[in-house]
Design an enzyme around this catalytic site. Structure first.
Site, PDB file in Angstrom:
ATOM      1  CG  HIS A   1      15.464   1.920  -3.427  1.00  0.00           C
ATOM      2  ND1 HIS A   1      14.991   3.008  -2.730  1.00  0.00           N
ATOM      3  CD2 HIS A   1      14.367   1.251  -3.877  1.00  0.00           C
ATOM      4  CE1 HIS A   1      13.674   3.012  -2.776  1.00  0.00           C
ATOM      5  NE2 HIS A   1      13.270   1.963  -3.473  1.00  0.00           N
TER       6      HIS A   1
ATOM      7  CB  CYS B   1      -1.004   0.017   1.132  1.00  0.00           C
ATOM      8  SG  CYS B   1      -0.578  -0.950   2.546  1.00  0.00           S
TER       9      CYS B   1
END
Lengths: 289, 430
Positions: free
Chosen positions: B99, B50
Site C-alpha cells: 500500500h 487533502c
C-alpha cells in the site's frame, strides 16, 4: 583506383546514414533508440569526412576544391562544421533529425560527381580565391541549416494546425524558437555571402578570371539572385518585422536557389573557372595513372 | 516486528470526513508524541494530504492492533469511533508495504501518476524522523518507498503527459511561444476555467494580462489578482491585435470573436502567431478562425481529447508499475525478516563471548608461566574460535530468514542456546 581513394567519404556517408536512421528512430520510438549514439555516430562521420578532406588536400597540395566533386564534399563539411558549432551554442532540439538525413542525401548525390571531368583552371594558391570561396561556403552552410529549420517550422506548424500531437510534436521546439534560429542562421549567412561576392567581383575585375563577359556567367547571375532573395528576407524581417510561414517558405526558396547556383549551373554549361579536361590532357592523365 | 497502516483516502471517505481527520504540521507532532507515549518502542509516521490521512505503525510482535490505532485517531480528533471506522481501511505487513509503495508511486492518487505525493510522503517521513518517531523499520520502509517511487517514475511513463485541461493548453502555448515573459494574454470572460489557465500561465512566466468581461467588476477582480488590466467589454476588438494568447470562456450564446476580426489582427501582427483557446460551450470563437495563417485555435474538445489520451497512456502503465512494486516489496520483506533475526544473533554472540570470558577468567589464575603477550594470544584465540564457530550459523540464519519466517529461526536459536532476550533493550531508536 578512384573507388579506393574515396572509401573514407563512403564510410562517412554510411555513418551519416546510420545516424539519420537513429535520429529518426529516436523520434518514433524514443525508448528503443538512443540519441547519444546517433550524435556520436554523426560526429564520427564528421571526423572521417574531415580526414578525407585533409587527405585530398595533402595529396594535391591545394585546398580540396579542384573539381566539382571535391567542392561539393567540402561544402558538406562546412555545413556539418557550422551545425556542430551552432548546436553547441544554442542546443537546438531535434534539428539533427532534419539536417543529418539531408546531409546524407546530398553526400550520396555528391558521390555521383566523382567521375566528373570538370577541373578548376586557376591556380589555387591565390588569396582572392580563398577570400571568395570560404565565406561563400560557410554562408551556404548557414543557409542549408536555415533551410532545415524552415522545414522544421512548417512541420511543427502543420502539426499544430492539424492537431497531430504525437512524438514529433513533443520533441520539436516552439515555433517562435525555430523562427528565431532561422533568423540567426540567415543573418550569419548573408554577410558571409556578401563578403564572398564582393571579393569575387574584385577578383574578376582585377585578374580577369572569367573572361570579358563574366557577367553572363550563370553562376554569377544566380549568385546575385540568391543574394537578392536573402536580402529581401532580411528586409522583411528587419524592416517589416515579418515572422512565421512566409519567412519559412522564402528560406526554402532561397536554399533551392543556393543548391541550383552551386550545382545546377554546371549542368547548364556554366564553367565558372572550371574547364572540361580536354581529350589531350585526358590521355595524359590516363598515361600517368 | 509488524507493520500496520490505518487510514482513509478519497475513495473510502468523502471530503467531510477527510477534513475532520486531517492533520496539520503542529497536530502531527502532537499526535506522534502522544502516540509514542502510549506505545513505547513503537514507530509511527503520519501522512496527511487533502486526499488521504494515514498512520503507519510498526510494533514488536504485533503489540499494536488496528483497534488501538483507530481509537487513538478517534480520541485525537474527537470523532465517534464507530462512525469513523466505517470509512477506514487497514493493511498489515506485506500488504501495508504494498500500500505505501502504491501511494508513494502515486498509483493510489486521484490523478494517476501525479508527482506531488512523493514530496508529501517524504515530508511526512522527515517530520516523524525529526520527532524520533521512526526507528529501524520505518526508516527502512520509507526510504525504500521513496526510492521505489523514483524507480517507477523514471522507468515507466506513469507521470508523463499532461492530464488537466489547463496544463495541456499551456503545453500547446509552449509549442508556439519560446517564453511567456513578454507575451500579452487576453482573457475574455472571467470564469473558473479562465482563472485556472491564468494561474498556470502565471506560473510559466506570463505577466501581462488583460481581462474583458460583461460585468466589469468581475473583470477587475480577476485582473487585480494577477496584476493585470481590466478593460471594457466593448473595447475587445482593439485589444485583439495586441494579444498573443487569447482565452475565451464567456457564457454568450453566440460567437464573441469572429474570423474577420482575427484576420485584421493578424495582418497587423505580420505573421507573429496568435494562440486562441476556446473553453466555452457554446463556443465563443468562430471555427473559421482556425483556417487563418499563423493562427492556432483549440476548443475544449481538442484539449479534452489530449487529456484523455494522456490519462489512458498512464493507465496503461499501471501494470508495469505494479510489477516493479511487487519485486521491491519482496526485497523489503526479505530485509525485514533479516532485521528480525539480527537481535537474536547479537544475543547469541554476546552469550558465547560471555561464556568464553568466564572460562578465561577461570583459567588465568591457574597458569603462572605466561607473560602478558602470551596471555593476549590465548584471549585472541578464544575470541577467534568463538567468531569462527558463529560465523557460519549466523550467515545461514540470516540468509534463511530472508525467505520468510525469521521468527522461527529466532525461536530456534533461543531454544537451542537457552538465551532469552528482552525486546525492550534490543530495539534501539536510530
Amino acid at each position: 583506383m578512384i573507388i579506393i581513394t574515396h572509401i573514407p567519404f563512403i564510410i562517412s556517408i554510411i555513418l551519416y546514414f546510420v545516424s539519420s536512421v537513429l535520429f529518426i528512430g529516436y523520434i518514433i520510438k524514443p525508448s528503443f533508440f538512443n540519441k547519444k549514439i546517433a550524435k556520436w555516430t554523426m560526429v564520427m562521420g564528421f571526423f572521417v569526412h574531415s580526414g578525407f578532406l585533409i587527405f585530398l588536400g595533402l595529396e594535391s597540395g591545394n585546398i580540396p576544391i579542384t573539381n566539382v566533386y571535391e567542392s561539393f564534399v567540402s561544402l558538406l563539411w562546412c555545413v556539418l562544421f557550422v551545425y556542430i558549432n551552432l548546436d553547441y551554442l544554442y542546443k537546438i532540439p531535434s534539428l539533427d533529425t532534419f539536417l543529418i538525413p539531408l546531409i546524407t542525401a546530398l553526400s550520396i548525390w555528391a558521390l555521383t560527381f566523382d567521375g566528373n571531368n570538370l577541373l578548376i583552371t586557376i591556380s589555387l594558391g591565390n588569396f582572392w580565391l580563398i577570400a571568395h570561396i570560404i565565406p561563400i561556403f560557410i554562408g551556404y552552410a548557414a543557409f542549408t541549416i536555415s533551410f532545415s529549420l524552415s522545414v522544421m517550422y512548417l512541420t511543427q506548424q502543420r502539426q499544430l494546425k492539424l492537431k497531430l500531437f504525437g512524438s514529433l510534436f513533443n520533441k520539436l521546439p516552439s515555433l517562435e524558437r525555430i523562427d528565431n534560429l532561422m533568423w540567426k542562421t540567415i543573418s550569419l549567412g548573408f554577410p558571409l555571402l556578401t563578403i564572398g561576392l564582393v571579393f569575387g567581383a574584385f577578383w574578376v575585375k582585377t585578374q580577369n578570371v572569367l573572361g570579358e563577359a563574366w557577367y553572363l556567367d550563370y553562376k554569377v547571375i544566380l549568385g546575385l539572385a540568391t543574394w537578392l532573395v536573402y536580402a529581401a528576407l532580411l528586409h522583411m524581417r528587419l524592416i517589416a518585422s515579418f515572422h512565421g510561414t512566409k519567412i519559412a517558405c522564402l528560406t526554402i526558396a532561397g536554399f533551392c536557389l543556393v543548391l541550383f547556383t552551386f550545382i545546377g549551373t554546371f549542368f547548364m554549361g556554366s564553367k565558372h573557372a572550371f574547364q572540361n579536361v580536354s581529350e589531350q590532357t585526358n590521355t595524359e592523365i590516363l598515361n600517368v595513372q | 516486528m509488524s507493520i500496520l497502516v490505518v487510514g482513509l483516502n478519497h475513495k473510502s471517505a468523502p471530503v467531510e470526513i477527510r477534513e475532520k481527520l486531517a492533520f496539520d504540521t503542529n497536530s502531527i507532532s502532537t499526535a506522534l508524541s502522544m502516540f509514542l507515549q502510549k506505545y513505547q518502542n513503537a514507530e509511527a509516521v503520519i501522512l496527511s494530504t487533502c486526499n488521504r490521512v494515514e498512520i503507519y505503525v510498526s510494533s514488536l510482535e504485533d503489540s499494536i492492533k488496528v483497534e488501538d490505532v483507530l481509537s487513538f485517531l478517534a480520541d485525537f480528533h474527537r470523532i465517534e469511533l464507530n462512525y469513523l471506522s466505517q470509512y477506514m481501511y487497514h493493511y498489515k505487513d506485506d500488504r501495508a508495504v504494498v500500500h505505501l509503495f502504491f501511494v508513494t508511486s502515486s498509483l493510489d492518487s486521484m490523478v494517476l501518476g501525479e508527482s506531488q505525493i512523493l514530496s508529501q510522503v517524504k515530508e511526512a517521513y522527515m517530520m516523524a524522523s525529526m520527532q524520533e518517531a521512526t526507528g529501524k523499520v520505518m526508516n527502512q520502509l520509507f526510504q525504500q518507498a521513496l526510492n521505489v517511487a523514483k524507480i517507477v517514475h523514471t522507468s515507466t511513463s506513469i507521470g508523463k503527459g499532461k492530464v488537466s485541461i489547463s496544463s495541456v493548453a499551456v503545453e500547446f502555448a509552449e509549442k508556439i511561444f519560446q517564453d511567456f515573459t513578454g507575451k500579452i494574454v487576453l482573457v475574455v470572460g472571467a470564469g473558473e476555467m479562465c482563472e485556472l489557465l491564468l494561474k498556470h500561465l502565471y506560473e510559466e512566466g506570463s505577466r501581462t494580462f488583460i481581462v474583458a468581461n460583461r460585468t466589469f467588476e468581475r473583470a477587475q477582480e480577476l485582473a487585480n489578482e494577477y496584476h493585470g488590466q481590466a478593460i471594457k467589454y466593448e473595447l475587445l476588438n482593439e485589444y485583439l491585435t495586441k494579444a498573443d494568447i487569447i482565452i475565451s470562456s464567456t457564457s454568450a450564446p453566440h460567437y464573441v470573436i469572429h474570423a474577420n476580426q482575427v484576420k485584421d489582427a493578424i495582418k497587423h501582427r505580420r505573421g507573429n502567431p496568435m494562440f486562441l483557446i476556446d473553453i466555452a460551450v457554446p463556443r465563443d470563437i468562430e471555427p473559421d478562425v482556425a483556417n487563418i495563417h499563423n493562427v492556432y485555435l483549440y476548443n475544449i474538445d481538442d484539449l479534452q481529447s489530449v487529456v484523455n489520451q494522456n490519462a489512458d497512456e498512464r493507465t496503461r502503465e499501471v501494470e508495469k508499475c505494479r510489477a516493479i512494486i511487487e519485486e521491491e516489496v519482496e526485497h523489503f520483506m526479505a530485509k525485514l525478516e533479516e532485521m528480525k533475526i539480527e537481535p537474536a544473533i547479537t544475543h547469541l554472540r554476546n552469550h558465547f563471548h560471555t561464556i568464553g570470558k568466564e572460562e578465561l577468567d577461570r583459567l588465568k589464575p591457574k597458569i603462572k608461566n605466561l607473560d602478558n603477550g602470551d596471555w593476549e594470544q590465548v584471549v585472541y584465540t578464544m575470541e577467534r574460535t568463538i567468531n569462527k564457530l558463529l560465523h557460519h550459523p549466523a550467515k545461514v540464519a540470516k540468509q534463511e530468514a530472508k525467505n520468510g519466517g525469521g521468527y522461527r529461526y529466532v525461536e530456534t536459536i533461543k531454544k537451542l542456546f537457552g538465551i532469552f532476550h528482552h525486546h525492550h533493550t534490543d530495539h534501539p531508536k536510530q
